[in-house]
Design a protein around this motif. Structure first.
Motif, PDB file in Angstrom:
ATOM      1  N   VAL A 421     -11.710  -0.764   7.556  1.00 51.51           N
ATOM      2  CA  VAL A 421     -10.645  -1.774   7.461  1.00 51.51           C
ATOM      3  C   VAL A 421     -10.208  -1.943   6.015  1.00 51.51           C
ATOM      4  CG1 VAL A 421     -10.099  -4.222   7.794  1.00 51.51           C
ATOM      5  CG2 VAL A 421     -11.327  -2.971   9.576  1.00 51.51           C
ATOM      6  N   ALA A 422     -11.157  -1.880   5.084  1.00 56.61           N
ATOM      7  CA  ALA A 422     -10.811  -1.994   3.662  1.00 56.61           C
ATOM      8  C   ALA A 422      -9.881  -0.859   3.240  1.00 56.61           C
ATOM      9  CB  ALA A 422     -12.078  -1.992   2.812  1.00 56.61           C
ATOM     10  N   LEU A 423     -10.172   0.356   3.674  1.00 50.16           N
ATOM     11  CA  LEU A 423      -9.318   1.489   3.329  1.00 50.16           C
ATOM     12  C   LEU A 423      -7.940   1.354   3.976  1.00 50.16           C
ATOM     13  CD1 LEU A 423     -11.913   4.404   3.658  1.00 50.16           C
ATOM     14  CD2 LEU A 423     -11.017   3.392   1.553  1.00 50.16           C
ATOM     15  N   PHE A 424      -7.911   0.847   5.204  1.00 47.06           N
ATOM     16  CA  PHE A 424      -6.624   0.667   5.891  1.00 47.06           C
ATOM     17  C   PHE A 424      -5.776  -0.398   5.207  1.00 47.06           C
ATOM     18  CE2 PHE A 424      -4.152  -1.673   9.085  1.00 47.06           C
ATOM     19  CZ  PHE A 424      -3.308  -0.668   9.525  1.00 47.06           C
ATOM     20  N   ILE A 425      -6.377  -1.556   4.917  1.00 47.49           N
ATOM     21  CA  ILE A 425      -5.640  -2.639   4.266  1.00 47.49           C
ATOM     22  C   ILE A 425      -5.249  -2.245   2.848  1.00 47.49           C
ATOM     23  CG2 ILE A 425      -5.829  -5.021   3.437  1.00 47.49           C
ATOM     24  CD1 ILE A 425      -5.405  -4.766   6.445  1.00 47.49           C
ATOM     25  N   GLY A 426      -6.147  -1.568   2.168  1.00 45.02           N
ATOM     26  CA  GLY A 426      -5.822  -1.108   0.819  1.00 45.02           C
ATOM     27  C   GLY A 426      -4.642  -0.155   0.810  1.00 45.02           C
ATOM     28  N   THR A 427      -4.561   0.698   1.814  1.00 44.70           N
ATOM     29  CA  THR A 427      -3.417   1.614   1.919  1.00 44.70           C
ATOM     30  C   THR A 427      -2.147   0.868   2.298  1.00 44.70           C
ATOM     31  OG1 THR A 427      -4.930   3.377   2.621  1.00 44.70           O
ATOM     32  CG2 THR A 427      -2.573   3.699   3.053  1.00 44.70           C
ATOM     33  N   LEU A 428      -2.276  -0.085   3.228  1.00 41.55           N
ATOM     34  CA  LEU A 428      -1.111  -0.840   3.692  1.00 41.55           C
ATOM     35  C   LEU A 428      -0.501  -1.679   2.578  1.00 41.55           C
ATOM     36  CD1 LEU A 428       0.620  -1.644   6.183  1.00 41.55           C
ATOM     37  CD2 LEU A 428      -1.013  -3.516   6.559  1.00 41.55           C
ATOM     38  N   TYR A 429      -1.351  -2.329   1.771  1.00 43.98           N
ATOM     39  CA  TYR A 429      -0.874  -3.200   0.690  1.00 43.98           C
ATOM     40  C   TYR A 429      -1.107  -2.542  -0.673  1.00 43.98           C
ATOM     41  CZ  TYR A 429      -0.555  -7.003   4.093  1.00 43.98           C
ATOM     42  OH  TYR A 429      -0.200  -7.798   5.170  1.00 43.98           O
ATOM     43  N   PHE A 430      -0.999  -1.266  -0.740  1.00 47.11           N
ATOM     44  CA  PHE A 430      -1.322  -0.534  -1.961  1.00 47.11           C
ATOM     45  C   PHE A 430      -0.408  -0.948  -3.122  1.00 47.11           C
ATOM     46  CE2 PHE A 430      -1.191   3.090  -4.859  1.00 47.11           C
ATOM     47  CZ  PHE A 430      -2.554   3.327  -5.024  1.00 47.11           C
ATOM     48  N   GLY A 431      -1.036  -1.388  -4.226  1.00 46.66           N
ATOM     49  CA  GLY A 431      -0.313  -1.669  -5.456  1.00 46.66           C
ATOM     50  C   GLY A 431       0.571  -2.890  -5.473  1.00 46.66           C
TER      51      GLY A 431
END
Length: 662
Positions: A421-431
């Motif tokens: 989930v961390a990788l998914f959310i990090g990708t979704l809200y990247f930067g």
């Protein structure tokens, strides 16, 4: 301590029985006993044996919506169960046999009227528990532990700390070998068969060599061969001088003949107390003749159910409601010897696993009357549990960490879920963290973090902790450990896993979303994330300790869903109705959300760069004002979440304590 003795006539009679020997051809070879160990044998002194009795025992339960109606379960019954006898309590469903067993074992103590006796004297409940054990119908075992691990953990909890680890291991190994579990000592208990689970439950309690053993339907759910094997083990335990009492429902004729003593119950009263051989002549005196080739046990249940006429009153009068001793036999009859020989032959031929009563090492001699000043003094200073609180905590922590290392749901799945989930959310809200254009999305990310950590922490505990309750109740009742040590071990062992999972999610998403790199902001962010997960975990423990699994899943969301609307994300404080604003101040989601917002946007964070022509919230302070968080204080969030965690876990402790004792 004061030694307890029975009357002279009973002593002489029982001594005669205990010293009788079975023919050599029918003996079951016991394990070799070391020379320095003195086992409790069939010929041991009567002062070391415990005869269980009860006089005029009554018990009622309250029914109805307001508990105004009282229903009698037991009605002025009496009885005596002698050491060295294998006693069966029989009767139709709902007759009160399990209730009687629970009262005799001390499992039920409230609203009990009558006298509970040990060697014809009033018993002391605290001291009696130290020399008795209760093996319940359902074998509640830790499924992730192996057979040998379960035995060693039980040995470290049930045996005195002065006994060396080598002696404990030797004792556990002897018992496993005796009852036929040595070959599967490395198998997890969750993979054992029904008969193996039952034998392991017995083995765990044999470690401390209890003199009185209670079994609630020990053959329930077992096939014919395994049932014979189980009853044969109980028979051998009784032959060592123990008092073995069990409820049993519709045994086969072969198993029925193996019991030394029968106590039949119908409608909460005793209709027969005596030997198996004497039961049919007893019934024939009232014109109740068992048909040829009919199982006597089935016929007794038919009579108790009224299928052959209303004879219950006559039977109660004839047995004097359990006080009559006229039908108790002091010797084994031919049929019983044939039954024992048959099962013994099955074991020798390998039809069923050979089982033997283990040697009675570590014999603990105690007296059980609490009527004298000396025994009262002993009770005041006696240890409730075999080992100290610190040792209990150490053993339980070791067990908890061992189970966590093997639990896919509570450990590996939780960590992997937070990672993915961390990788998914990090990708979704990247930067998005360093762009004024994305400040609303950044707030969405922070609120999602609150909800995700809350739900995962809550659900993991709610789904697993209720399954522990029956195990806690069984082990605590049999004096393995205190509720204090167990509850503290659960908190200590699970917190590291929860913190690790939370940190995995928080650190990955913090950097992938490009939040400000000041170290204090990362620290504040992680602290709030951890506290949110601990609060949710505390609610999960509270629901798990209070409700069963099904009720917890249905009612559990009430702990957090009503507070979601008052978190400050959907509705701001100033926009809410004045009468509803107090709910914002008791919503832990609000404090969690505010803590994350302040860690990211608070503490005079500078102007944010804007990647488009116009950004309304260039200054983070302006955005906090828009969210009605201009007066929020980070330390208040910490105090509230930490205080709520301590409060909920304290309430959970008292609920768990009450549930276990009740």
């Amino acid at each position: 301590m004061v030694n307890l003795t029975m009357d002279a006539s009973s002593s002489q009679s029982l001594t005669k029985v205990r010293t009788q020997k079975r023919p050599d051809s029918l003996k079951i070879e016991l394990l070799p006993i070391p020379e320095h160990c003195v086992p409790a044998t069939f010929g041991q002194e009567l002062s070391n044996q415990i005869n269980v009795g009860f006089k005029n025992l009554s018990y009622c339960v309250r029914e109805g919506v307001f508990h105004r109606r009282r229903r009698k379960i037991l009605r002025q019954i009496s009885g005596d169960f002698y050491a060295g006898d294998l006693t069966a309590i029989m009767g139709p469903s709902g007759c009160g046999k399990t209730t009687l067993m629970n009262i005799l074992a001390g499992y039920t103590t409230k609203d009990v009227i009558g006298k509970l006796l040990i060697n014809d004297e009033l018993r002391n409940h605290t001291l009696f528990k130290k020399q008795s054990s209760y093996i319940m119908q359902n074998d509640h075992l830790q499924p992730l532990l192996t057979v040998h691990e379960s035995m060693m953990i039980a040995a470290n909890l049930k045996l005195d700390s002065e006994i060396s680890q080598k002696e404990k291991k030797s004792r556990a190994n002897d018992i496993l070998e005796a009852i036929g579990l040595w070959s599967c000592r490395k198998v997890r208990t969750g993979a054992l068969s029904g008969g193996q689970r039952k034998r392991l439950s017995i083995a765990l309690e044999l470690l401390r060599n209890p003199q009185v053993m209670f079994f609630d339907e020990p053959t329930s759910g077992l096939d014919s061969s395994t049932s014979k094997q189980c009853v044969m083990l109980l028979k051998q335990l009784a032959q060592e001088g123990k008092t073995v009492i069990c409820t049993i429902h519709q045994p086969s004729a072969l198993i029925f003949e193996m019991f030394d003593h029968l106590y039949a119950v119908a409608e909460g009263r005793c209709i027969y107390q005596g030997s198996i051989k004497g039961m049919l002549p007893y019934l024939e005196d009232l014109g109740l003749r068992c048909p040829p080739y009919h199982n006597p046990a089935d016929y007794l249940l038919e009579v108790a159910s009224g299928e052959h006429g209303m004879y219950i009153e006559d039977l109660v009068i004839k047995s004097e409601n359990g006080q009559s001793q006229d039908w108790r036999r002091r010797q084994r009859d031919t049929l019983q010897m044939q039954s024992i020989e048959h099962i013994d032959r099955m074991m020798r031929n390998g039809v069923v696993t050979p089982v033997r009563a283990p040697p009675s090492n570590f014999s603990i001699k105690k007296t059980f009357t609490g009527q004298t000043d000396s025994s009262k003094k002993i009770q005041c200073f006696a240890k409730t549990y075999p080992t100290s609180f610190c040792n209990q905590l150490q053993v339980l922590l070791k067990r908890s960490f061992l189970m966590l290392s093997r639990d896919r749901t509570l450990t590996y799945s939780r960590i992997l879920t937070h990672l993915f989930v961390a990788l998914f959310i990090g990708t979704l809200y990247f930067g998005i963290g360093n762009d004024a254009k994305e400040i609303l999305n950044n707030a969405n990310y922070l609120f999602y973090t609150v909800m995700f950590l809350m739900l995962t922490s809550f659900n993991c505990v709610t789904l697993t902790f209720p399954s522990e309750i029956p195990i806690i109740i069984k082990e605590h009742f049999n004096s393995w450990y205190s509720v204090n040590s167990y509850y503290l071990s659960v908190i200590i062992s699970d917190v590291p896993i929860q913190i690790i999972s939370t940190l995995i999610y928080a650190i990955i998403t913090f950097y992938m979303t490009a939040q400000p790199t000041e170290s204090f902001r990362l620290f504040f962010f992680l602290i709030i994330c951890i506290l949110i997960s601990l609060v949710a975990q505390s609610f999960g423990l509270l629901i798990g300790a209070s409700l069963d699994l099904k009720s917890g899943i249905i009612l559990g969301p009430i702990c957090f869903l009503p507070f979601t609307i008052f978190s400050g994300f959907f509705v701001q404080l100033n926009d809410a109705h004045p009468y509803m604003r107090w709910l914002f101040h008791v919503s832990y989601l609000k404090y969690g959300f505010e803590g994350l917002m302040l860690s990211i946007f608070g503490y005079d964070r500078g102007k944010l760069p804007c990647s488009i022509d116009y950004c309304h919230f260039v200054y983070p302070d302006k955005f906090l004002d828009q969210m009605d968080m201009e007066d929020a204080v980070y330390s208040h969030c910490i105090y509230f979440l930490l205080g709520l965690t301590i409060f909920i876990r304290t309430v959970t402790y008292f609920i768990l304590q009450s549930r276990v004792r009740r």
